[in-house]
Write an enzyme that holds these catalytic residues in place. Structure first.
Site, short mmCIF file in Angstrom:
data_model
loop_
_atom_site.label_atom_id
_atom_site.label_comp_id
_atom_site.label_asym_id
_atom_site.label_seq_id
_atom_site.Cartn_x
_atom_site.Cartn_y
_atom_site.Cartn_z
N ASP A 273 -46.77 50.95 -22.42
CA ASP A 273 -45.72 51.27 -23.38
C ASP A 273 -45.35 52.74 -23.24
O ASP A 273 -45.51 53.31 -22.17
CB ASP A 273 -46.18 50.91 -24.80
CG ASP A 273 -45.03 50.53 -25.73
OD1 ASP A 273 -44.11 51.36 -25.91
OD2 ASP A 273 -45.02 49.41 -26.26
N HIS B 111 -43.22 53.35 -20.52
CA HIS B 111 -41.84 53.31 -21.02
C HIS B 111 -41.25 54.69 -21.22
O HIS B 111 -40.24 54.83 -21.90
CB HIS B 111 -41.79 52.51 -22.33
CG HIS B 111 -42.15 51.06 -22.17
ND1 HIS B 111 -42.14 50.18 -23.22
CD2 HIS B 111 -42.53 50.35 -21.08
CE1 HIS B 111 -42.50 48.98 -22.79
NE2 HIS B 111 -42.75 49.07 -21.49
#
Length: 420
Positions: A230, A253
């Protein structure tokens, strides 16, 4: 703050030079968890021994008490909170061993089915956490656990390492691996400095943010290698004066501000400075994401000296963020303003390297770009941009072209007030 950091550095050197239990001077004492019953074989539950060692450290009358977790051992811990209501305001936790969580989610000793945290440091005013050790959340079995399989799979899974309601905290040298959810969280804290850390989890591990910041101010994060499933770093509501530098991010991310404004909430982030960051193979680079229908602002933000190595979307502002399939168009929005992108270069793995998707009812304002060169990873292909409802200026070479920004010579120099 400077005096505090100097003091704890000197103290850490004292601790490293002595591996024994006992008084080093009249003002420094080391409390070794092994002396309080910790086994360190990776099988025995050492939670109570850590708790007892901590209570002794916390209640110590010396000026500089240290809880020591010795190298060459592996300690199994259940969820544990270290409370900072201590006699000393200059406590060191030296971790040179491996600390692991139970690998089976059903073996976690939680309050009912709510396993929201593993290791928590709460209510400190002066804390130094350092060492060469590894904090391993053993989250593999958590990642695939569904609500249908067990109630512990419903909703939020445990965050690995939490600093909450604390001031003057320094974290240095540790490695964090495979947390069930976020690896590190700073919540309602001020003057936290995290440096020289390594944070790792597989790129397909869900919601395993490297560092999450919320309701916190004066946070310094530097010299960190992060690769997770993430955001490498996420900055959420109530955060301001955040300094991030020298980060190696990927997979993951990217670095995100938000999401902000979910379910119509009023949420704010301001005075964020991100510099000297490299993104390698990430799904995003530097990102601001807000929900439709939200309120508040994200403002006074600088991204500078950023390198993208094949990231899919190196630059993003998304005021239409939606984490599910049933979002509807709404007029209210979180205001995004006063954002500077300076000296961002490298390659994009997607054609659209710059995406400014801003609200028609509340456009992004004072968006500045200077010296941006983002080329395609594919030979012969060109990058492009999306530029909706944006007002601002550009200067220098801008690749890809961002036509909604006007040429201007009076772009701001990085304002020190944004980052101090």
């Amino acid at each position: 703050m400077a005096n505090f950091l100097l003091h704890v550095l000197v103290l850490a050197l004292c601790v490293l030079s002595n591996q024994s239990h006992g008084i080093l001077t009249d003002s420094v004492k080391v409390y070794n968890v092994v002396d309080y019953g910790a086994v360190g074989d990776g099988l025995a539950d050492d939670t109570q021994a850590f708790s007892d060692a901590w209570n002794a450290t916390c209640q110590s009358s010396v000026s500089f008490p240290t809880m020591y977790v010795p190298q060459g051992m592996t300690f199994l811990l259940q969820p544990l909170t270290f409370n900072g209501s201590c006699k000393s305001r200059n406590i060191t936790v030296q971790i040179d061993a491996n600390i692991i969580a139970p690998s089976d989610p059903l073996a976690w000793k939680c309050l009912g089915n709510e396993c929201h945290r593993w290791i928590t440091f709460l209510n400190f005013n002066g804390l130094f956490i350092s060492g060469s050790g590894t904090i391993n959340g053993q989250g593999t079995n958590w990642w695939g656990l569904s609500c249908q399989q067990n109630k512990r799979g419903c909703g939020k899974k445990p965050t690995g390492f939490v600093i909450e309601n604390s001031n003057n905290v320094h974290i240095d040298g540790l490695t964090f691996v495979d947390s069930p959810q976020m690896h590190i969280a700073f919540e309602r804290s001020t003057w936290v400095h995290a440096t020289s850390l390594t944070i790792q989890a597989p790129k397909d591990s869900p919601n395993t943010d490297g560092i999450h910041i919320q309701h916190s101010q004066n946070i310094i994060i530097d010299n960190i290698r992060i690769g997770t499933g993430d955001d490498c770093i996420s900055i959420a509501d109530g955060s301001s004066h955040i300094n991030i530098s020298k980060i190696d991010c990927g997979p993951g991310h990217g670095i995100s501000i938000g999401s902000l404004g979910a379910k119509g909430k009023h949420e704010t982030v301001q005075f964020v400075h991100v510099k000297d960051v490299s993104f390698t193979g990430t799904t995003n680079g530097v990102r601001i994401k807000t929900w439709q229908g939200g309120k508040g602002y994200a403002r006074h933000i600088t991204f500078e000296r950023i390198v993208s190595n094949g990231s899919a979307r190196p630059i993003i502002i998304d005021q239409y963020y939606c984490a599910h399939e049933h979002c509807t168009n709404q007029k209210s929005a979180v205001q995004v303003s006063d954002v500077l992108y300076d000296q961002i270069s490298g390659t994009s793995d997607a054609e659209i390297a710059v995406k400014f998707a801003c609200s028609k009812s509340l456009p992004c304002t004072n968006i500045f770009m200077r010296n941006i060169t983002l080329h395609s990873t594919e030979n012969g292909s060109k990058t492009s941009s999306i530029c909706q409802n944006v007002r601002g200026l550009r200067n220098g070479e801008i690749i890809p072209n961002v036509p909604c920004l006007h040429e201007g010579d009076n772009l701001p120099i990085v304002n020190q007030n944004w980052s101090n």
